[in-house]
Design a protein around this motif. Sequence first.
Motif, PDB file in Angstrom:
ATOM      1  N   ASP A  12       0.851  -1.190   0.000  1.00 54.84           N
ATOM      2  CA  ASP A  12       0.000   0.000   0.000  1.00 54.84           C
ATOM      3  C   ASP A  12       0.890   1.244   0.000  1.00 54.84           C
ATOM      4  O   ASP A  12       1.731   1.414   0.890  1.00 54.84           O
ATOM      5  CB  ASP A  12      -0.914   0.002   1.224  1.00 54.84           C
ATOM      6  N   PRO A  13       0.719   2.142  -0.967  1.00 56.70           N
ATOM      7  CA  PRO A  13       1.585   3.323  -1.048  1.00 56.70           C
ATOM      8  C   PRO A  13       1.560   4.185   0.208  1.00 56.70           C
ATOM      9  O   PRO A  13       2.559   4.839   0.538  1.00 56.70           O
ATOM     10  CB  PRO A  13       1.007   4.094  -2.245  1.00 56.70           C
ATOM     11  N   SER A  14       0.432   4.186   0.921  1.00 51.58           N
ATOM     12  CA  SER A  14       0.286   5.037   2.101  1.00 51.58           C
ATOM     13  C   SER A  14       0.825   4.401   3.375  1.00 51.58           C
ATOM     14  O   SER A  14       0.850   5.051   4.420  1.00 51.58           O
ATOM     15  CB  SER A  14      -1.191   5.405   2.303  1.00 51.58           C
ATOM     16  N   GLY A  15       1.234   3.144   3.297  1.00 46.72           N
ATOM     17  CA  GLY A  15       1.747   2.450   4.467  1.00 46.72           C
ATOM     18  C   GLY A  15       3.263   2.538   4.564  1.00 46.72           C
ATOM     19  O   GLY A  15       3.906   3.378   3.921  1.00 46.72           O
ATOM     20  N   VAL A  16       3.844   1.628   5.351  1.00 47.88           N
ATOM     21  CA  VAL A  16       5.292   1.666   5.566  1.00 47.88           C
ATOM     22  C   VAL A  16       6.070   0.919   4.488  1.00 47.88           C
ATOM     23  O   VAL A  16       7.299   0.912   4.508  1.00 47.88           O
ATOM     24  CB  VAL A  16       5.667   1.085   6.955  1.00 47.88           C
ATOM     25  N   GLY A  17       5.368   0.310   3.533  1.00 50.88           N
ATOM     26  CA  GLY A  17       6.038  -0.455   2.484  1.00 50.88           C
ATOM     27  C   GLY A  17       7.125   0.312   1.759  1.00 50.88           C
ATOM     28  O   GLY A  17       8.266  -0.158   1.646  1.00 50.88           O
ATOM     29  N   PRO A  18       6.830   1.509   1.216  1.00 56.20           N
ATOM     30  CA  PRO A  18       7.876   2.261   0.512  1.00 56.20           C
ATOM     31  C   PRO A  18       9.098   2.530   1.389  1.00 56.20           C
ATOM     32  O   PRO A  18      10.242   2.429   0.929  1.00 56.20           O
ATOM     33  CB  PRO A  18       7.157   3.562   0.133  1.00 56.20           C
ATOM     34  N   GLU A  19       8.850   2.859   2.656  1.00 62.24           N
ATOM     35  CA  GLU A  19       9.951   3.186   3.568  1.00 62.24           C
ATOM     36  C   GLU A  19      10.832   1.978   3.858  1.00 62.24           C
ATOM     37  O   GLU A  19      12.071   2.070   3.807  1.00 62.24           O
ATOM     38  CB  GLU A  19       9.364   3.732   4.871  1.00 62.24           C
ATOM     39  N   ILE A  20      10.223   0.820   4.154  1.00 56.49           N
ATOM     40  CA  ILE A  20      11.039  -0.342   4.497  1.00 56.49           C
ATOM     41  C   ILE A  20      11.751  -0.896   3.268  1.00 56.49           C
ATOM     42  O   ILE A  20      12.809  -1.519   3.384  1.00 56.49           O
ATOM     43  CB  ILE A  20      10.226  -1.440   5.216  1.00 56.49           C
ATOM     44  N   ILE A  21      11.190  -0.654   2.087  1.00 55.31           N
ATOM     45  CA  ILE A  21      11.888  -1.055   0.858  1.00 55.31           C
ATOM     46  C   ILE A  21      13.130  -0.180   0.668  1.00 55.31           C
ATOM     47  O   ILE A  21      14.229  -0.683   0.399  1.00 55.31           O
ATOM     48  CB  ILE A  21      10.953  -0.962  -0.359  1.00 55.31           C
ATOM     49  N   ALA A  78      -1.767  14.236  -5.904  1.00 55.74           N
ATOM     50  CA  ALA A  78      -2.697  15.282  -5.482  1.00 55.74           C
ATOM     51  C   ALA A  78      -3.626  14.798  -4.380  1.00 55.74           C
ATOM     52  O   ALA A  78      -4.086  15.587  -3.551  1.00 55.74           O
ATOM     53  CB  ALA A  78      -3.506  15.778  -6.681  1.00 55.74           C
ATOM     54  N   SER A  79      -3.899  13.502  -4.358  1.00 62.96           N
ATOM     55  CA  SER A  79      -4.809  12.949  -3.343  1.00 62.96           C
ATOM     56  C   SER A  79      -4.092  12.000  -2.390  1.00 62.96           C
ATOM     57  O   SER A  79      -4.737  11.323  -1.587  1.00 62.96           O
ATOM     58  CB  SER A  79      -5.962  12.209  -4.032  1.00 62.96           C
ATOM     59  N   PHE A  80      -2.766  11.962  -2.452  1.00 58.96           N
ATOM     60  CA  PHE A  80      -2.006  11.013  -1.632  1.00 58.96           C
ATOM     61  C   PHE A  80      -1.706  11.581  -0.250  1.00 58.96           C
ATOM     62  O   PHE A  80      -1.362  12.767  -0.111  1.00 58.96           O
ATOM     63  CB  PHE A  80      -0.685  10.668  -2.329  1.00 58.96           C
ATOM     64  N   SER A  81      -1.816  10.710   0.755  1.00 59.79           N
ATOM     65  CA  SER A  81      -1.415  11.066   2.120  1.00 59.79           C
ATOM     66  C   SER A  81      -0.849   9.835   2.799  1.00 59.79           C
ATOM     67  O   SER A  81      -1.394   8.734   2.660  1.00 59.79           O
ATOM     68  CB  SER A  81      -2.608  11.584   2.933  1.00 59.79           C
ATOM     69  N   SER A  88      -7.906   4.019  -3.560  1.00 60.53           N
ATOM     70  CA  SER A  88      -6.819   4.173  -4.524  1.00 60.53           C
ATOM     71  C   SER A  88      -5.562   3.437  -4.057  1.00 60.53           C
ATOM     72  O   SER A  88      -4.836   2.856  -4.863  1.00 60.53           O
ATOM     73  CB  SER A  88      -6.511   5.654  -4.744  1.00 60.53           C
ATOM     74  N   GLY A  89      -5.304   3.457  -2.739  1.00 63.69           N
ATOM     75  CA  GLY A  89      -4.170   2.705  -2.201  1.00 63.69           C
ATOM     76  C   GLY A  89      -4.358   1.216  -2.360  1.00 63.69           C
ATOM     77  O   GLY A  89      -3.416   0.482  -2.701  1.00 63.69           O
ATOM     78  N   GLY A  90      -5.576   0.742  -2.117  1.00 63.68           N
ATOM     79  CA  GLY A  90      -5.868  -0.674  -2.296  1.00 63.68           C
ATOM     80  C   GLY A  90      -5.711  -1.107  -3.744  1.00 63.68           C
ATOM     81  O   GLY A  90      -5.149  -2.165  -4.039  1.00 63.68           O
ATOM     82  N   LYS A  91      -6.199  -0.282  -4.667  1.00 58.45           N
ATOM     83  CA  LYS A  91      -6.100  -0.590  -6.100  1.00 58.45           C
ATOM     84  C   LYS A  91      -4.642  -0.629  -6.540  1.00 58.45           C
ATOM     85  O   LYS A  91      -4.221  -1.538  -7.268  1.00 58.45           O
ATOM     86  CB  LYS A  91      -6.874   0.452  -6.906  1.00 58.45           C
ATOM     87  N   ALA A  92      -3.862   0.367  -6.097  1.00 54.60           N
ATOM     88  CA  ALA A  92      -2.458   0.417  -6.499  1.00 54.60           C
ATOM     89  C   ALA A  92      -1.693  -0.794  -5.985  1.00 54.60           C
ATOM     90  O   ALA A  92      -0.906  -1.416  -6.719  1.00 54.60           O
ATOM     91  CB  ALA A  92      -1.813   1.699  -5.969  1.00 54.60           C
TER      92      ALA A  92
END
Length: 323
Positions: A12-21, A78-81, A88-92
């Motif tokens: 999920d883009p809004s979770g910790v996934g990007p950071e831990i990657i 524009a709609s990301f937090s 949208s996070g679930g879809k991505a």
Amino acid sequence: MKKPSLIITMGDPSGVGPEIIVKSIRRWDIEAIPIVVGDRKILRKAEEILGVKILWSDFTSPAGDGPFLYDLNNVDLASFSWGEISPSGGKASYEYIEKAVELMGEGRGEGVVTAPINKEAIHKAGIPFIGHTEIFQELTHSEEALTMFQVKSLRVFFFTRHLPLKIAIEQVKKDKIAQFIPRMHYYLQRLGLSHPRIAVAALNPHGGERGLLGEEETKEIIPALELVRSGGIEISGPYPADSIFWRSFQGEFDAVLSLYHDQGHIATKCLDFYKTVSVTLGLPFIRTSPDHGTAMDIAGKGIANEESMLEACRHAAQYAVYY
């Protein structure tokens, strides 16, 4: 020996996934080539939070050992937090999984590692699955998908997973257990254990005390183990759950069968929360994942712990050789 390539989904883009990657790539010391499927914009935001810069290579023209990025560019800034559960996070996050399965089908990787997805976001996006395992099983048309947790030398399989405890107990039947254990044995052999020693955790306190504290052991579990043992599988138990996981960790057994979700989760996470890894078996490829969720409450703060993600990558690289 050629290094295995690992397809790593961003979660999920809004979770910790990007950071831990990003944290994992920065510390990468694994004999494997990382290929991240995600969104470059979000990974850049994670890099900015952490004060680092990852030199990503474009996966469409791969050369060298990476790290590579397959940029789906599917998040609207524009709609990301950070920390927001959204359709949208679930879809991505679902699209990253789809692309990972596609790449594996093309022979572009030897294993998949998944950063966390959010079940609520997935459902808000109209995706009818409860989690990663079910999604992968459907997308790969696999007949089964077994979950194994590993923390250091301890391996734990789950007879039941996402069921209310009352219903999980009702599933503890001789025939079902006798069918499950040979599958567990088979996958342990696939992971390189030629003669696996398997133990079964008891359902009731003190193993039921011969019926004084419950009859499932005497009526269902022991008869199932006798049946399995007659087929040549080395199986022991049922042993009291308050000791068998530790005994296996000490090397007495190669794996333990947990009869319900929390029984095995508590044992592994208390041993080492940050190094516990979830392994999915039964797919056409090995799939691992850190054993924690999206941690929306700390997402975007730069404090998420990457140890479980790194361990997931290490186990995927290790098992890809056998699988």
